[in-house]
Design a protein around this motif. Structure first.
Motif, PDB file in Angstrom:
ATOM      1  N   GLN A  85     -37.376  52.492  -4.277  1.00  0.00           N
ATOM      2  CA  GLN A  85     -38.082  51.534  -4.994  1.00  0.00           C
ATOM      3  C   GLN A  85     -38.627  52.076  -6.202  1.00  0.00           C
ATOM      4  OE1 GLN A  85     -41.320  50.100  -2.603  1.00  0.00           O
ATOM      5  NE2 GLN A  85     -39.708  49.000  -1.069  1.00  0.00           N
ATOM      6  N   PHE A 110     -56.977  41.872  -4.070  1.00  0.00           N
ATOM      7  CA  PHE A 110     -55.898  41.418  -3.165  1.00  0.00           C
ATOM      8  C   PHE A 110     -55.323  42.711  -2.052  1.00  0.00           C
ATOM      9  CE2 PHE A 110     -51.073  41.478  -2.811  1.00  0.00           C
ATOM     10  CZ  PHE A 110     -50.874  40.084  -2.331  1.00  0.00           C
ATOM     11  N   HIS A 114     -55.571  42.216   2.149  1.00  0.00           N
ATOM     12  CA  HIS A 114     -54.429  42.474   2.959  1.00  0.00           C
ATOM     13  C   HIS A 114     -54.594  43.747   3.538  1.00  0.00           C
ATOM     14  CE1 HIS A 114     -52.339  38.830   1.673  1.00  0.00           C
ATOM     15  NE2 HIS A 114     -52.810  38.835   0.656  1.00  0.00           N
ATOM     16  N   TRP A 116     -54.720  46.891   2.509  1.00  0.00           N
ATOM     17  CA  TRP A 116     -53.790  48.152   2.068  1.00  0.00           C
ATOM     18  C   TRP A 116     -54.749  49.352   1.535  1.00  0.00           C
ATOM     19  CZ3 TRP A 116     -50.268  44.892  -1.613  1.00  0.00           C
ATOM     20  CH2 TRP A 116     -49.231  44.187  -0.895  1.00  0.00           C
ATOM     21  N   HIS A 119     -53.635  52.780  -4.022  1.00  0.00           N
ATOM     22  CA  HIS A 119     -53.131  54.096  -4.622  1.00  0.00           C
ATOM     23  C   HIS A 119     -52.346  53.753  -5.851  1.00  0.00           C
ATOM     24  CE1 HIS A 119     -49.355  53.532  -2.418  1.00  0.00           C
ATOM     25  NE2 HIS A 119     -50.233  53.522  -1.405  1.00  0.00           N
ATOM     26  N   ASN A 123     -47.894  54.971  -7.631  1.00  0.00           N
ATOM     27  CA  ASN A 123     -46.955  53.994  -7.089  1.00  0.00           C
ATOM     28  C   ASN A 123     -46.546  53.123  -8.453  1.00  0.00           C
ATOM     29  OD1 ASN A 123     -45.676  51.970  -6.037  1.00  0.00           O
ATOM     30  ND2 ASN A 123     -47.075  51.773  -4.245  1.00  0.00           N
ATOM     31  N   THR A 125     -44.507  50.748  -8.304  1.00  0.00           N
ATOM     32  CA  THR A 125     -44.365  49.288  -7.909  1.00  0.00           C
ATOM     33  C   THR A 125     -45.661  48.615  -8.344  1.00  0.00           C
ATOM     34  OG1 THR A 125     -42.994  50.010  -6.025  1.00  0.00           O
ATOM     35  CG2 THR A 125     -43.956  47.761  -6.134  1.00  0.00           C
ATOM     36  N   THR A 126     -46.697  49.211  -7.951  1.00  0.00           N
ATOM     37  CA  THR A 126     -47.929  48.685  -8.345  1.00  0.00           C
ATOM     38  C   THR A 126     -48.364  48.599  -9.863  1.00  0.00           C
ATOM     39  OG1 THR A 126     -48.942  49.891  -6.374  1.00  0.00           O
ATOM     40  CG2 THR A 126     -50.507  48.901  -7.525  1.00  0.00           C
ATOM     41  N   LEU A 129     -46.199  45.592 -11.229  1.00  0.00           N
ATOM     42  CA  LEU A 129     -47.001  44.479 -10.966  1.00  0.00           C
ATOM     43  C   LEU A 129     -47.994  44.393 -11.719  1.00  0.00           C
ATOM     44  CD1 LEU A 129     -47.230  43.920  -7.090  1.00  0.00           C
ATOM     45  CD2 LEU A 129     -46.496  42.150  -8.651  1.00  0.00           C
TER      46      LEU A 129
ATOM     47  N   ILE B 189     -42.696  39.909 -11.020  1.00  0.00           N
ATOM     48  CA  ILE B 189     -43.684  39.937  -9.915  1.00  0.00           C
ATOM     49  C   ILE B 189     -43.289  39.644  -8.243  1.00  0.00           C
ATOM     50  CG2 ILE B 189     -45.565  38.573  -9.203  1.00  0.00           C
ATOM     51  CD1 ILE B 189     -46.258  37.900 -12.416  1.00  0.00           C
ATOM     52  N   HIS B 195     -41.123  44.442  -2.722  1.00  0.00           N
ATOM     53  CA  HIS B 195     -41.323  45.858  -2.458  1.00  0.00           C
ATOM     54  C   HIS B 195     -42.451  46.410  -1.668  1.00  0.00           C
ATOM     55  CE1 HIS B 195     -38.148  47.296  -5.534  1.00  0.00           C
ATOM     56  NE2 HIS B 195     -37.696  46.278  -4.901  1.00  0.00           N
ATOM     57  N   LEU B 196     -43.756  45.941  -2.077  1.00  0.00           N
ATOM     58  CA  LEU B 196     -44.911  46.406  -1.440  1.00  0.00           C
ATOM     59  C   LEU B 196     -44.921  45.774   0.004  1.00  0.00           C
ATOM     60  CD1 LEU B 196     -47.969  45.218  -3.967  1.00  0.00           C
ATOM     61  CD2 LEU B 196     -47.053  47.582  -3.122  1.00  0.00           C
ATOM     62  N   PHE B 200     -44.910  47.787   3.771  1.00  0.00           N
ATOM     63  CA  PHE B 200     -45.878  47.248   4.768  1.00  0.00           C
ATOM     64  C   PHE B 200     -45.023  47.088   5.947  1.00  0.00           C
ATOM     65  CE2 PHE B 200     -48.985  44.211   6.480  1.00  0.00           C
ATOM     66  CZ  PHE B 200     -50.261  45.305   5.929  1.00  0.00           C
TER      67      PHE B 200
END
Lengths: 212, 212
Positions: A85, A110, A114, A116, A119, A123, A125-126, A129, B189, B195-196, B200
């Motif tokens: 990823q 968000f 949820h 989480w 971090h 990351n 991916t974050t 986003l 998005i 991926h998140l 999880f």
């Protein structure tokens, strides 16, 4: 098999195979004479993986090396998928500080809802986003961000299916490899299916002639 | 506003703005003197769109021109989204004839079951799907393809949400633009959310140490 057959079987040109050997992306074959080596089915499979990572995943060779290192290491499938990823994520586009702050606050909230760990710094991916949501904000199109929870609920269903598909396999090595395939090819396949579905759904609703 | 302000507002360097003007991607400003022009909020928005298409969507400038042409034309939102999809699709990776035939048969059968018109030749989305499925087949990982119907059912839910988000807007121009944003940013998005979600879901199931 010899080098020529390895190239034919995998669809990777001989010069490229030699380059991968020099770069350590492909393990050396078994020497049969000073200038000949024998290769196995495992070499064919490794070359096909490299091809999928570069041609479908669009990864540069340095990222391919990182992914293959994770596959060959002692990481769990979960950790290996994480490495894939991060390498797939690439570099997030630049956005204004204001929009980035808005998107970061949105995603932090968000994540909190949820449960989480937050971090964002390490990351990608974050980071991606945040950049995509910030770009939507800059364009004055917050409507996607408004429905983030609904999109995430569907993303969870897709991820559950991904994990179910991967864990359905029996061998551990197959599972590791399937995780990689599910991530690299899975992104491409789901995006394709979503585009087909958009065409299907939007024909009725958005297919009227413009009345502006 | 003047050129300098246009550049500051949009975050696009002056030299790049001038290049877009020469290439016809950005309409000319209103001349106020032989070597000065006035630009409007519409110019800022157009520059932000170009930035999103190139930096987030990764589109080359020729594709950006095609997308902007569709936005400015008489196409319906449905048709505009189609143009955006085709430009985003890029060039499918090369696969072996055998794997491509397998994937084509799979998708033709799939299209038949879902009552679609089958026109793979002119549709890059279908071409990309075939290439991704064929690559999975070459890798000996048909497990994703085996669950195509389940993935598609979820893709339909995502597309329904996409279309709902876009049609929730009141102005026609906003809808056209939102369709573009939903496609370019929406892909990014949703992939990020997936991926998140994978992280999880897989932590529990795939987070065990390898036992090979």
């Amino acid at each position: 098999m010899r080098m020529a057959e390895l190239s034919a079987e995998s669809g990777v040109p001989v010069a490229t195979v030699k380059y991968y050997l020099r770069e350590g992306l492909l393990p050396p074959g078994e020497r049969t004479s000073p200038n000949q080596a024998r290769y196995s089915a495992a070499h064919v499979q490794r070359l096909r993986l490299i091809k999928a990572l570069t041609e479908v995943g669009g990864l540069p060779l340095a990222s391919v090396g990182a992914v293959l290192g994770a596959i060959d290491g002692d990481e769990t499938p979960h950790e290996t998928m994480g490495v894939v990823q991060q390498e797939l994520a690439g570099t997030p586009p630049k956005v204004s500080d204001e929009a980035a702050e808005w998107a970061t606050a949105l995603l932090r909230d968000f994540a909190g809802r949820h449960g989480w760990k937050w971090h964002p710094a390490e990351n990608k991916t974050t980071g991606n986003l945040i950049a995509a949501l910030a770009t939507a904000k800059e364009l004055g199109h917050e409507e996607l961000a408004d429905r983030l929870d609904e999109y995430f609920a569907l993303a969870m269903r897709v991820a559950e299916l991904d994990v179910e598909v991967v864990t359905g396999l029996t061998s551990f090595d197959k599972i590791i490899e399937a995780g990689l395939v599910a991530t690299v090819l899975g992104d491409r396949i789901f995006t394709g299916l979503r585009h087909l579905a958009q065409e299907f759904v939007s024909r009725e609703v958005l297919g009227r002639a413009p009345s502006r």
